[in-house]
Design a protein around this motif. Structure first.
Motif, PDB file in Angstrom:
ATOM      1  N   SER A 198      11.806  43.337  59.467  1.00 33.64           N
ATOM      2  CA  SER A 198      12.412  44.599  59.883  1.00 33.64           C
ATOM      3  C   SER A 198      13.149  45.252  58.722  1.00 33.64           C
ATOM      4  CB  SER A 198      13.385  44.352  61.035  1.00 33.64           C
ATOM      5  OG  SER A 198      12.736  43.765  62.143  1.00 33.64           O
ATOM      6  N   ALA A 199      13.882  44.447  57.949  1.00 33.21           N
ATOM      7  CA  ALA A 199      14.623  44.971  56.807  1.00 33.21           C
ATOM      8  C   ALA A 199      13.684  45.514  55.743  1.00 33.21           C
ATOM      9  CB  ALA A 199      15.517  43.878  56.221  1.00 33.21           C
ATOM     10  N   ASP A 200      12.567  44.833  55.507  1.00 33.97           N
ATOM     11  CA  ASP A 200      11.592  45.318  54.527  1.00 33.97           C
ATOM     12  C   ASP A 200      10.989  46.657  54.963  1.00 33.97           C
ATOM     13  OD1 ASP A 200      11.800  43.356  52.582  1.00 33.97           O
ATOM     14  OD2 ASP A 200      10.309  42.062  53.506  1.00 33.97           O
ATOM     15  N   ILE A 201      10.677  46.769  56.246  1.00 25.48           N
ATOM     16  CA  ILE A 201      10.123  48.032  56.757  1.00 25.48           C
ATOM     17  C   ILE A 201      11.131  49.156  56.583  1.00 25.48           C
ATOM     18  CG2 ILE A 201       9.400  49.228  58.860  1.00 25.48           C
ATOM     19  CD1 ILE A 201       8.174  46.564  59.795  1.00 25.48           C
ATOM     20  N   ALA A 202      12.392  48.899  56.922  1.00 23.74           N
ATOM     21  CA  ALA A 202      13.426  49.925  56.805  1.00 23.74           C
ATOM     22  C   ALA A 202      13.675  50.308  55.353  1.00 23.74           C
ATOM     23  CB  ALA A 202      14.720  49.427  57.450  1.00 23.74           C
ATOM     24  N   TRP A 250      13.938  39.533  61.300  1.00 24.01           N
ATOM     25  CA  TRP A 250      14.899  40.398  60.614  1.00 24.01           C
ATOM     26  C   TRP A 250      14.442  40.712  59.189  1.00 24.01           C
ATOM     27  CZ3 TRP A 250      18.313  43.896  61.353  1.00 24.01           C
ATOM     28  CH2 TRP A 250      19.202  44.260  60.328  1.00 24.01           C
ATOM     29  N   SER A 251      13.885  39.737  58.495  1.00 18.05           N
ATOM     30  CA  SER A 251      13.394  39.967  57.135  1.00 18.05           C
ATOM     31  C   SER A 251      12.311  41.037  57.130  1.00 18.05           C
ATOM     32  CB  SER A 251      12.855  38.667  56.533  1.00 18.05           C
ATOM     33  OG  SER A 251      13.893  37.772  56.222  1.00 18.05           O
ATOM     34  N   PHE A 310       4.702  45.934  53.583  1.00 22.32           N
ATOM     35  CA  PHE A 310       6.112  46.213  53.329  1.00 22.32           C
ATOM     36  C   PHE A 310       6.876  45.110  52.599  1.00 22.32           C
ATOM     37  CE2 PHE A 310       4.863  48.635  57.141  1.00 22.32           C
ATOM     38  CZ  PHE A 310       5.056  49.909  56.635  1.00 22.32           C
ATOM     39  N   PHE A 311       6.277  43.929  52.468  1.00 17.40           N
ATOM     40  CA  PHE A 311       6.963  42.866  51.735  1.00 17.40           C
ATOM     41  C   PHE A 311       7.058  43.235  50.260  1.00 17.40           C
ATOM     42  CE2 PHE A 311       6.607  39.166  48.957  1.00 17.40           C
ATOM     43  CZ  PHE A 311       7.724  38.433  49.343  1.00 17.40           C
ATOM     44  N   MET A 312       8.256  43.092  49.699  1.00 14.03           N
ATOM     45  CA  MET A 312       8.462  43.372  48.283  1.00 14.03           C
ATOM     46  C   MET A 312       9.249  42.271  47.584  1.00 14.03           C
ATOM     47  SD  MET A 312       7.064  46.341  47.429  1.00 14.03           S
ATOM     48  CE  MET A 312       7.933  47.016  46.018  1.00 14.03           C
ATOM     49  N   ASP A 313      10.306  41.785  48.210  1.00 12.65           N
ATOM     50  CA  ASP A 313      11.183  40.824  47.553  1.00 12.65           C
ATOM     51  C   ASP A 313      11.367  39.561  48.389  1.00 12.65           C
ATOM     52  OD1 ASP A 313      12.576  42.337  49.490  1.00 12.65           O
ATOM     53  OD2 ASP A 313      14.493  41.813  48.590  1.00 12.65           O
ATOM     54  N   ASP A 314      11.783  38.505  47.717  1.00  7.55           N
ATOM     55  CA  ASP A 314      12.049  37.222  48.362  1.00  7.55           C
ATOM     56  C   ASP A 314      13.479  37.237  48.899  1.00  7.55           C
ATOM     57  OD1 ASP A 314      12.679  34.469  48.852  1.00  7.55           O
ATOM     58  OD2 ASP A 314      11.019  33.904  47.543  1.00  7.55           O
ATOM     59  N   HIS A 315      13.663  36.807  50.131  1.00 11.34           N
ATOM     60  CA  HIS A 315      14.987  36.816  50.755  1.00 11.34           C
ATOM     61  C   HIS A 315      15.641  35.435  50.749  1.00 11.34           C
ATOM     62  CE1 HIS A 315      13.424  40.496  53.235  1.00 11.34           C
ATOM     63  NE2 HIS A 315      13.641  40.790  51.962  1.00 11.34           N
ATOM     64  N   ARG A 316      15.259  34.593  49.840  1.00  9.36           N
ATOM     65  CA  ARG A 316      15.752  33.209  49.822  1.00  9.36           C
ATOM     66  C   ARG A 316      17.262  33.118  49.608  1.00  9.36           C
ATOM     67  NH1 ARG A 316      12.802  30.508  44.784  1.00  9.36           N
ATOM     68  NH2 ARG A 316      11.079  31.686  45.683  1.00  9.36           N
ATOM     69  N   TYR A 317      17.856  34.127  48.980  1.00  4.15           N
ATOM     70  CA  TYR A 317      19.293  34.071  48.723  1.00  4.15           C
ATOM     71  C   TYR A 317      20.122  34.783  49.788  1.00  4.15           C
ATOM     72  CZ  TYR A 317      17.855  32.486  44.095  1.00  4.15           C
ATOM     73  OH  TYR A 317      17.293  31.779  43.060  1.00  4.15           O
ATOM     74  N   ASP A 350      23.367  36.354  60.718  1.00  4.54           N
ATOM     75  CA  ASP A 350      24.009  35.592  61.786  1.00  4.54           C
ATOM     76  C   ASP A 350      23.444  36.023  63.142  1.00  4.54           C
ATOM     77  OD1 ASP A 350      25.101  38.062  61.200  1.00  4.54           O
ATOM     78  OD2 ASP A 350      27.075  37.568  62.003  1.00  4.54           O
ATOM     79  N   LYS A 351      22.997  35.027  63.893  1.00  8.48           N
ATOM     80  CA  LYS A 351      22.524  35.233  65.263  1.00  8.48           C
ATOM     81  C   LYS A 351      21.302  36.152  65.358  1.00  8.48           C
ATOM     82  CE  LYS A 351      27.134  34.457  67.200  1.00  8.48           C
ATOM     83  NZ  LYS A 351      28.213  34.972  68.049  1.00  8.48           N
ATOM     84  N   VAL A 352      20.394  36.038  64.405  1.00  5.93           N
ATOM     85  CA  VAL A 352      19.140  36.794  64.491  1.00  5.93           C
ATOM     86  C   VAL A 352      17.983  35.859  64.177  1.00  5.93           C
ATOM     87  CG1 VAL A 352      20.156  39.013  63.834  1.00  5.93           C
ATOM     88  CG2 VAL A 352      19.240  37.500  62.047  1.00  5.93           C
ATOM     89  N   ASP A 353      16.804  36.283  64.585  1.00  2.00           N
ATOM     90  CA  ASP A 353      15.574  35.617  64.188  1.00  2.00           C
ATOM     91  C   ASP A 353      15.318  36.033  62.742  1.00  2.00           C
ATOM     92  OD1 ASP A 353      12.881  35.140  63.566  1.00  2.00           O
ATOM     93  OD2 ASP A 353      12.218  35.440  65.620  1.00  2.00           O
TER      94      ASP A 353
END
Length: 281
Positions: free
Chosen positions: A103-107, A100-101, A168-175, A93-96
């Motif tokens: 950033s989350a993968d890096i973290a 964010w995807s 850093f990409f590992m998984d699909d964030h489609r869900y 909510d309220k993010v690019d």
């Protein structure tokens, strides 16, 4: 259902079970999180994805990755778990969403690599580790929130973004969905995250290998809306940038000890005002 998929399902299921068991043996503090998601094969997915309830995987894709790097399934499992533990999937909510995807993968990858669990090293880890150290020099702790603010306040080039995705990409964030659409699941993972932190504190007693990750987990809060930018109406000052990138601890240290001159010395890569220098806010 094609014959290749049918043949791949049982073998891929065994690989997933092995990955799960390996994590349980080596990282028992993750047992609650592991029990909260159910691996589920999905034909044509082309990777991995999770909605907070199921861990979807493409059996054919998994077998191909397993042939290339046998530890891939374990590494992927951990990556998805840390997404959920840190509530990455519930903060759209309220993010690019693209930023964010990433950033989350890096973290998530930073957390997995910091665990140093046996049998999880990938071929790209050495290069990814150098990149993580470079980012950490700029922002401190590698949380998704801090990486996101960094990407939004200091946009990287398309080439650099592609490089980060490759590493850093590992998984699909489609869900991944806006948090309000998955309120029950979000609350469940908030409670599980608290349990994981408690178990980790007990598990890590007397250990120093994952001290930074332990600190990150123990201080993590399942926050709501992310503020990606500096306060509206404020100039991009060194002190404001320091606060946005490194959090209240450094901001307070700068406020107490620094003048604009020392801010300029501490953070040489950001804009600094002309004299006279006002006190740090």
């Amino acid at each position: 259902m094609d014959s290749i998929y049918e043949k791949a399902v049982p073998l891929a299921g065994k690989i997933m079970n092995y990955a799960r068991d390996s994590i349980l043996v080596n990282m028992r503090f993750l047992d609650v999180a592991l029990s909260a998601i159910t691996p589920k094969p999905e034909n044509g997915l082309g990777g991995f994805a999770s909605d907070g309830v199921n861990l979807y995987y493409d059996p054919v894709f998994l077998l191909k990755k397993y042939k290339e790097e046998p530890v891939f399934a374990v590494r992927m499992y951990l990556h998805v778990l840390f997404h959920l533990i840190f509530s990455h999937s519930f903060r759209f909510d309220k993010v690019d969403r693209e930023a964010w995807s990433l950033s989350a993968d890096i973290a998530a990858e930073a957390a997995v690599m910091e665990l140093q669990m046996p049998g999880t090293d990938l071929g790209k880890d050495e290069e990814a580790g150098r990149k993580l150290r470079a980012i950490k020099e700029d922002i401190g702790a590698l949380s998704a929130e801090k990486v996101y603010r960094y990407l939004k306040n200091f946009p990287v080039s398309g080439k650099e973004r592609g490089e980060l995705s490759r590493l850093f990409f590992m998984d699909d964030h489609r869900y991944w969905q806006p948090r309000e659409e998955l309120a029950i699941t979000s609350e469940q993972w908030k409670k599980l995250s608290e349990r994981v932190r408690a178990d980790l504190k007990s598990f890590s007693a007397g250990k120093t290998k994952s001290s930074s990750l332990i600190s990150k987990l123990l201080t993590f809060k399942a926050a709501g809306t992310i503020s990606p930018s500096l306060p509206s109406g404020s100039a991009r000052t060194p002190c404001a940038t320091a606060s946005a990138l490194t959090g209240p601890t450094l901001a307070m240290r700068l406020w107490r000890r620094a003048t604009w001159s020392s801010c300029r010395t501490r953070i040489p890569h950001v804009w600094t005002p002309s004299p006279p220098y006002p006190p740090c806010p």
